[in-house]
Design an enzyme around this catalytic site. Structure first.
Site, PDB file in Angstrom:
ATOM      1  N   HIS A 214      69.979  61.381  35.377  1.00 49.29           N
ATOM      2  CA  HIS A 214      70.155  62.380  34.319  1.00 49.29           C
ATOM      3  C   HIS A 214      69.966  61.733  32.945  1.00 49.29           C
ATOM      4  O   HIS A 214      70.304  60.558  32.738  1.00 49.29           O
ATOM      5  CB  HIS A 214      71.550  62.987  34.425  1.00 49.29           C
ATOM      6  CG  HIS A 214      71.762  64.191  33.564  1.00 49.29           C
ATOM      7  ND1 HIS A 214      72.433  64.129  32.354  1.00 49.29           N
ATOM      8  CD2 HIS A 214      71.396  65.490  33.722  1.00 49.29           C
ATOM      9  CE1 HIS A 214      72.472  65.344  31.817  1.00 49.29           C
ATOM     10  NE2 HIS A 214      71.853  66.186  32.622  1.00 49.29           N
ATOM     11  N   SER A 416      70.551  68.028  50.473  1.00 52.72           N
ATOM     12  CA  SER A 416      70.522  68.753  49.206  1.00 52.72           C
ATOM     13  C   SER A 416      70.348  70.252  49.392  1.00 52.72           C
ATOM     14  O   SER A 416      69.899  70.718  50.444  1.00 52.72           O
ATOM     15  CB  SER A 416      69.374  68.215  48.335  1.00 52.72           C
ATOM     16  OG  SER A 416      69.281  68.917  47.123  1.00 52.72           O
TER      17      SER A 416
END
Length: 495
Positions: A214, A416
């Site tokens: 991120h 995921s």
């Protein structure tokens, strides 16, 4: 801040009731009449809208001419902002301003319902009902200072905050007398704090993070003026430990501070924590490393995935952070940060003004957020989260399979609920569904608020639009083999 949002399919249309500012409901006809009195500043001037459209068209023409994709920035809010106007002298008598504001809020609420209905690209759970907490909205609740030390400011929610922290400490297997943590204002603050603790433990340490980490991780490096090494990733998006080893050995004289992703932003990839630890220990870094786990979205999901590698403080990690407004479904941005108590003393200082200790990033902290988290944890518990995780993973597989059946290249990592697929050609479609894009790929994050009906609605519209984008036979869907692998790309070359 309170009330039920649900799936965004209700409360749309003229049935929305607005308030006149003194608690009295306006009849829909009155609200419509008030809307006609909205100041000009509330509507985007036509010339500005036209200019924005032309600018976007020009950007697309330039992109086509250069053969490359430019970053498409969001729209300038100044073209449609809700302006603030000073009250007229007779406003209190006529009540016109209250009616105008009530109308603006009613229209804004309708827009929120509409945008919620077309929300797929960002990892927020929009399915919640906090009506029971509406009784608290009249209080200024502030948890400034250390959550474990009560300050002189008495309107706080530390009792809820510490209860939430205890729950997460149990989840990550750290004893009450061995952990420290707090409710942050967002996931970025959790990363900033975790990396700061690592820097305080190893002042000369080098920060390592995969290229798909991120952006807040690299922001932390700039803020703290830390040396930062970007590590390559595998096709899945997880950290490449072979490259990690090579870069570690280039700096073997300095300790390592590592950001480990429990779900990357774009592909939802989970870094192999055990392999990262093994790489560190086998290359001479035993007792010379600090690991921060960025679990913004998937940090709360992975404990409930069967056979998934576990994030636990029984392993030599230093801190874990998650977001509270993502999988949990808080209506305001917030997060949870947990670290080892032994590390926090290097960071903290006593503040007489607060009659408390300062060890957080921010000063004032949202005291409502811990109550919302506490409320959800009590309602759902481990079993409730497990059911929601299973639903998300099941629906993500459904979306991936349907995309491929429709001839759209797509990828889904094993652990995921983030489905990656070819970027839609039309930016208006991207905005309508609020898709997060990077280069030639976009993704949908399947959250508890995303059901099969919503996915079918999106899929049908995508297939219909896609047929018109490429009907001339000249334009072709983008090749995404470099992003998701040849086996997941369905472009003309790789079908």
């Amino acid at each position: 801040m309170v009330g039920s949002v649900g799936n965004g399919l209700a409360d749309l249309g003229a049935g929305a009731v607005s308030m006149n500012g003194v608690g009295k409901a306006l009849h829909p006809a009155e609200a419509a009449a008030a809307a006609e009195t909205l100041p000009m500043e509330l509507e985007p001037p036509e010339a500005l809208v036209a200019a924005a459209v032309e600018a976007e068209a020009e950007a697309k023409r330039e992109e086509a001419a250069n053969g490359r994709r430019e970053i498409v920035m969001g729209r300038n809010v100044h073209t449609s902002c809700f302006a603030v106007k000073e009250p007229d002298a007779d406003d209190e008598e006529t009540g016109e301003r209250e009616a105008t504001m009530a109308s603006v809020l009613a229209l804004y609420r309708r827009s929120l319902v509409e945008r919620t209905k077309h929300h797929l690209g960002y990892p927020y759970n929009l399915d919640f009902d906090y009506g029971a907490l509406s009784q608290l909205q009249h209080f200024s609740i502030n948890n400034l200072g250390d959550p474990f030390i009560e300050s002189n400011y008495g309107v706080h929610s530390r009792q809820f905050e510490v209860g939430v922290l205890d729950w997460f400490a149990r989840l990550w297997e750290l004893e009450k007398d061995e952990y420290w943590g707090y409710i942050t204002n967002c996931g970025t603050e959790g990363n900033l704090h975790g990396i700061l603790v690592g820097r305080e433990v190893f002042p000369d340490g080098i920060l390592y993070a995969s290229r798909e980490s991120h952006y807040s991780v690299f922001k932390a490096a700039r803020m703290y003026r830390m040396d930062c090494v970007k590590v390559d990733t595998l096709m899945s998006g997880e950290i490449d430990c072979a490259d990690f080893q090579r870069k570690l050995l280039q700096n073997r004289d300095k300790p390592a501070i590592i950001n480990v992703n429990i779900g990357t932003t774009v592909k939802g990839a989970v870094d192999d924590l055990d392999l990262v630890i093994k790489t560190l220990e086998e290359n001479g870094f035993k007792d010379r490393f600090y690991i921060h786990c960025d679990g913004a979205l998937f940090g709360l999901m992975i404990p409930f995935v069967k056979k998934a590698p576990q994030v636990t403080f029984k392993k030599p990690i230093g801190s874990v952070s998650v977001s509270g407004h993502k999988f949990v479904g808080c209506p305001m941005p917030c997060g949870v940060q947990i670290t080892r108590l032994e590390h926090i003393n290097a960071l903290s200082s006593n503040v007489e003004y607060l009659a408390s200790r300062d060890a957080t990033i921010m000063g004032s902290r949202n005291g409502h957020a811990p109550i919302f988290l506490w409320y959800t944890l009590n309602r759902k518990g481990y079993r409730g989260f497990q059911k929601e995780v299973q639903k998300c993973l099941r629906n993500a597989h459904y979306l991936k399979d349907r995309l491929k059946e429709a001839g759209v290249g797509a990828m889904l990592n094993e652990l995921s609920s983030t489905v990656v697929f070819e970027r839609p050609k039309d930016e208006e479609f991207v905005r309508r569904w609020q898709l997060a894009c990077e280069g030639n790929i976009a993704h949908v994050v399947v959250m508890p608020s995303v059901n099969i009906d919503k996915l079918d609605y999106f899929l049908n519209e995508l297939v219909e639009k896609r047929a018109t984008w490429y009907q001339d036979g000249i334009s072709q869907p983008p090749c995404i083999a470099r992003d998701v692998g040849v086996e997941n790309c369905l472009c003309g070359l790789h079908k």
